[in-house]
Design a protein around this motif. Structure first.
Motif, mmCIF file in Angstrom:
data_model
loop_
_atom_site.group_PDB
_atom_site.id
_atom_site.type_symbol
_atom_site.label_atom_id
_atom_site.label_comp_id
_atom_site.label_asym_id
_atom_site.label_seq_id
_atom_site.Cartn_x
_atom_site.Cartn_y
_atom_site.Cartn_z
ATOM 1 N N SER A 73 75.762 -14.552 63.393
ATOM 2 C CA SER A 73 75.611 -13.211 62.830
ATOM 3 C C SER A 73 76.100 -12.147 63.816
ATOM 4 C CB SER A 73 74.163 -12.955 62.425
ATOM 5 O OG SER A 73 73.329 -12.908 63.564
ATOM 6 N N TYR A 77 78.989 -9.626 62.854
ATOM 7 C CA TYR A 77 78.797 -8.182 62.943
ATOM 8 C C TYR A 77 79.921 -7.543 63.745
ATOM 9 C CZ TYR A 77 76.701 -3.679 63.960
ATOM 10 O OH TYR A 77 76.486 -2.343 64.088
ATOM 11 N N ALA A 146 75.132 -12.820 56.334
ATOM 12 C CA ALA A 146 74.600 -12.563 57.675
ATOM 13 C C ALA A 146 73.076 -12.440 57.637
ATOM 14 C CB ALA A 146 75.211 -11.292 58.264
#
Length: 148
Positions: A73, A77, A146
């Protein structure tokens, strides 16, 4: 280590097979191989002979999966931020080009395109709406993956 004999395809594979077999044999008799140089296969064979650690917590696999998911994640991001930054820069550049060239590019496009459909404002608006919808759905999909 492979335990099913397969004929080696070349000399390098044959050397690898022999090193694996020597390490396994040395592990079985608990001695150093003939050449007495430790290889990575010796360490692997030794690790495979060791009993499992019984002190692992009952939710060890869940902790490992959570750590892997957190790393993924963070990477997602970072990529999302970079992608949005790139899209923003491209939109700013497009706006600057439209402001600089004004309506001259539209007249040029109308005169050079045999199909003047691209000059229709409604078709351009439809294409823009479809592109924005596609971009938003992809961003929501990335955020949803995510979050899980």
């Amino acid at each position: 280590m492979n335990h099913t004999p397969q004929p080696p395809r070349n000399e390098a594979e044959e050397r690898e097979w022999l090193m694996q077999e020597r390490a396994a044999e040395a592990g079985r008799i608990e001695a150093q191989p003939d050449d007495a140089t430790p290889t990575s296969y010796d360490a692997i064979a030794h690790a495979l002979r060791q009993p499992l650690n019984e002190n692992l917590p009952t939710d060890f696999a869940r902790h490992v999966a959570n750590r892997a998911r957190q790393r993924a994640s963070i990477n997602m991001y970072f990529e999302l931020v970079l992608s949005l930054t790139l899209c923003g820069v491209l939109v700013l550049m497009l706006g600057g080009l439209v402001m600089y060239f004004g309506a001259g590019w539209l007249k040029l496009a109308q005169s050079n395109l045999p199909l003047r459909a691209i000059a229709n404002e409604w078709i351009v608006a439809l294409i823009a709406c479809l592109l924005v919808f596609n971009l938003i759905s992809k961003l929501l999909d990335v955020r949803g993956r995510a979050a899980h």
